[in-house]
Scaffold this motif. Structure first.
Motif, PDB file in Angstrom:
ATOM      1  N   UNK A  65       0.850  -1.208   0.000  1.00  0.00           N
ATOM      2  CA  UNK A  65       0.000   0.000   0.000  1.00  0.00           C
ATOM      3  C   UNK A  65       0.881   1.253   0.000  1.00  0.00           C
ATOM      4  N   UNK A  66       1.939   1.209   0.806  1.00  0.00           N
ATOM      5  CA  UNK A  66       2.847   2.373   0.869  1.00  0.00           C
ATOM      6  C   UNK A  66       3.502   2.622  -0.492  1.00  0.00           C
ATOM      7  N   UNK A  67       3.909   1.558  -1.168  1.00  0.00           N
ATOM      8  CA  UNK A  67       4.544   1.736  -2.483  1.00  0.00           C
ATOM      9  C   UNK A  67       3.537   2.232  -3.510  1.00  0.00           C
ATOM     10  N   UNK A  68       2.324   1.694  -3.452  1.00  0.00           N
ATOM     11  CA  UNK A  68       1.301   2.126  -4.418  1.00  0.00           C
ATOM     12  C   UNK A  68       1.021   3.623  -4.309  1.00  0.00           C
ATOM     13  N   UNK A  69       1.005   4.121  -3.046  1.00  0.00           N
ATOM     14  CA  UNK A  69       0.693   5.542  -2.807  1.00  0.00           C
ATOM     15  C   UNK A  69       1.921   6.440  -2.794  1.00  0.00           C
ATOM     16  N   UNK A  70       3.108   5.828  -2.843  1.00  0.00           N
ATOM     17  CA  UNK A  70       4.364   6.571  -2.638  1.00  0.00           C
ATOM     18  C   UNK A  70       4.287   7.338  -1.313  1.00  0.00           C
ATOM     19  N   UNK A  71       4.012   6.606  -0.241  1.00  0.00           N
ATOM     20  CA  UNK A  71       3.874   7.182   1.100  1.00  0.00           C
ATOM     21  C   UNK A  71       4.780   6.423   2.057  1.00  0.00           C
ATOM     22  N   UNK A  72       5.815   7.021   2.595  1.00  0.00           N
ATOM     23  CA  UNK A  72       6.181   8.431   2.535  1.00  0.00           C
ATOM     24  C   UNK A  72       6.791   8.822   1.171  1.00  0.00           C
ATOM     25  N   UNK A  73       6.924  10.126   0.963  1.00  0.00           N
ATOM     26  CA  UNK A  73       7.407  10.654  -0.310  1.00  0.00           C
ATOM     27  C   UNK A  73       8.755  10.043  -0.698  1.00  0.00           C
ATOM     28  N   UNK A  74       9.564   9.717   0.337  1.00  0.00           N
ATOM     29  CA  UNK A  74      10.905   9.166   0.096  1.00  0.00           C
ATOM     30  C   UNK A  74      10.863   7.881  -0.741  1.00  0.00           C
ATOM     31  N   UNK A  75       9.702   7.204  -0.770  1.00  0.00           N
ATOM     32  CA  UNK A  75       9.532   6.018  -1.627  1.00  0.00           C
ATOM     33  C   UNK A  75       9.964   6.344  -3.055  1.00  0.00           C
ATOM     34  N   UNK A  76       9.643   7.585  -3.487  1.00  0.00           N
ATOM     35  CA  UNK A  76       9.915   7.969  -4.875  1.00  0.00           C
ATOM     36  C   UNK A  76      11.403   8.016  -5.187  1.00  0.00           C
ATOM     37  N   UNK A  77      12.229   8.276  -4.163  1.00  0.00           N
ATOM     38  CA  UNK A  77      13.676   8.336  -4.424  1.00  0.00           C
ATOM     39  C   UNK A  77      14.227   6.958  -4.763  1.00  0.00           C
ATOM     40  N   UNK A  78      13.556   5.929  -4.286  1.00  0.00           N
ATOM     41  CA  UNK A  78      14.034   4.558  -4.547  1.00  0.00           C
ATOM     42  C   UNK A  78      13.263   3.912  -5.699  1.00  0.00           C
ATOM     43  N   UNK A  79      11.947   4.136  -5.733  1.00  0.00           N
ATOM     44  CA  UNK A  79      11.120   3.381  -6.684  1.00  0.00           C
ATOM     45  C   UNK A  79      10.679   4.188  -7.906  1.00  0.00           C
ATOM     46  N   UNK A  80      11.127   5.433  -8.033  1.00  0.00           N
ATOM     47  CA  UNK A  80      10.764   6.232  -9.207  1.00  0.00           C
ATOM     48  C   UNK A  80      10.176   7.561  -8.788  1.00  0.00           C
TER      49      UNK A  80
END
Ligand SMILES: NC(=O)c1ccc[n+]([C@@H]2O[C@H](COP(=O)([O-])OP(=O)(O)OC[C@H]3O[C@@H](n4cnc5c(N)ncnc54)[C@H](OP(=O)(O)O)[C@@H]3O)[C@@H](O)[C@H]2O)c1
Length: 338
Positions: A65-80
């Motif tokens: 769920x966290x990856x789907x929502x990019x939550x926290x924002x820092x997810x984006x630094x690793x996953x796109x």
């Protein structure tokens, strides 16, 4: 692109190099559960050291769920940064080996295996290719693929921290969030080490938490464990709903606090507490090893660990399953039958 990224990257089925197609839940943008779409994609081709697994069941975990929502924002630094680089989520699986690469030694076609994809993801699909030496083991005897699939996420997370805490028989362990995926695993793993376990949960989950072995249960809607005068050798907070400074009051002088759901501020507090007192605070991202999956298999077969499965959805209802998990009240785990 790394091999890990290739594994879960969406290849449209009209790709000319495709061998076969499979169904998978794909997401190409971050957002609400509706971004999850069932599509036909190219089937993965196992490398020489990999097995091709026909997935019978996977699970929807809080991490997905966290990856789907990019939550926290820092997810984006690793996953796109603007959109996900990995297009197929799902970090756990249970299924049957359909093909093996030429360097695969131990696993053979027809074996029933379960495990964790580590950071590769890609288990929301009919097939996945995983390395033979990845985080996997033969499925425990006597349980279904659906039950096996819900073991690795909570089990590996809880075990990562519990082994660092070096729990000894007779120690008093408090598990906050004892009805969740990680918490229900923590209760069972601490019990398997001989600890006296108290689970903290809501009223409707008391029976569940007792049934997985908790010696005592505290209903957080009626009692505040920080005010009951008790101290614990280990506090395992799996949900991060109470401040560190408050729960610290209930930790013994040389106790260990596990904050498996810690954000940056709890991590910094934890670092400070560990550096300035006799107490130790464990936080951070977990690591994965095949040995952990094998341990969980052995515990299941020894009757010391049971999968906690609340409900099951078909692959086509992934968005519905995500919406349910996102509410944060699930009891144990949610499986997806593929
Ligand atoms: N460090 C890592 O590498 C790592 C790995 C995996 C997961 N995590 C994190 O761990 C967290 C928990 O994951 P999960 O999958 O176990 O979550 P989950 O399965 O959704 O568990 C939530 C459970 O906690 C209960 N709960 C809610 N509020 C509570 C409270 N105040 N006190 C006690 N229980 C409460 C909920 O039931 P009620 O609402 O009925 O009480 C529910 O059963 C997530 O934030 C996840 O991101 C971290």
């Amino acid at each position: 692109m790394t091999s890990a990224q290739e594994a879960s990257t969406f290849v449209p089925s009209n790709n000319q190099n495709k061998l076969k197609e499979m169904k998978a839940t794909v997401y190409t943008q971050y957002g609400s559960p509706d971004v999850l779409q069932l599509k036909e994609v190219a089937m993965p081709v196992p490398k020489d050291n990999e097995i091709l697994l026909q997935i019978k069941a996977t699970a929807v975990n809080s991490g997905d769920v966290r990856l789907r929502k990019a939550d926290p924002f820092a997810v984006r630094f690793i996953f796109g940064l603007t959109k996900p680089r990995l297009n197929i989520l799902g970090s756990v699986f249970s299924g049957e080996v359909e093909r093996v690469g030429i360097q695969v030694k131990q696993i053979k076609v027809g074996d029933q295996v379960f495990g964790h994809t580590d950071m590769r993801f890609g288990a929301y699909a009919e097939y996945i290719a995983v390395p033979e030496d990845g985080s996997l083991a033969l499925k425990p005897a006597g349980i279904s693929h659906t039950e096996a699939a819900v073991i690795p996420f909570g089990g590996v997370t809880a075990w990562h921290f519990i082994k660092k805490a070096a729990i000894k028989p007779g120690q008093k362990v408090l598990v906050v969030g004892a009805s969740g995926a990680v918490g229900s695993a923590a209760v069972q793993l601490a019990k398997s080490l001989g600890a006296h376990v108290t689970g903290v949960c809501s009223t409707s989950n008391i029976d569940l938490v007792k049934s997985i072995g908790a010696d005592e249960v505290i209903d957080y809607t009626k009692e505040d464990f920080t005010r009951n005068g008790q101290t614990y050798d280990v506090i395992f907070d799996s949900v991060n709903t109470i401040s560190v400074s408050r729960s610290l009051k209930s930790l013994s002088k040389k106790g260990v606090m596990i904050l498996s759901a810690a954000g940056m501020s709890e991590m910094l507090q934890g670092f400070w507490i560990s550096a300035t007192s006799g107490r130790k605070v464990l936080t951070g991202v977990i690591s994965h090893a095949a040995a952990d999956i094998r341990l969980l298999k052995d515990l299941v077969e020894a009757g010391k660990y049971m999968p906690v499965l609340e409900r099951t959805y078909p692959l086509a209802q992934m968005a519905v399953a995500h919406a349910y998990v996102e509410k944060g009240h699930k009891k144990g785990n949610i499986a997806i039958e593929v």
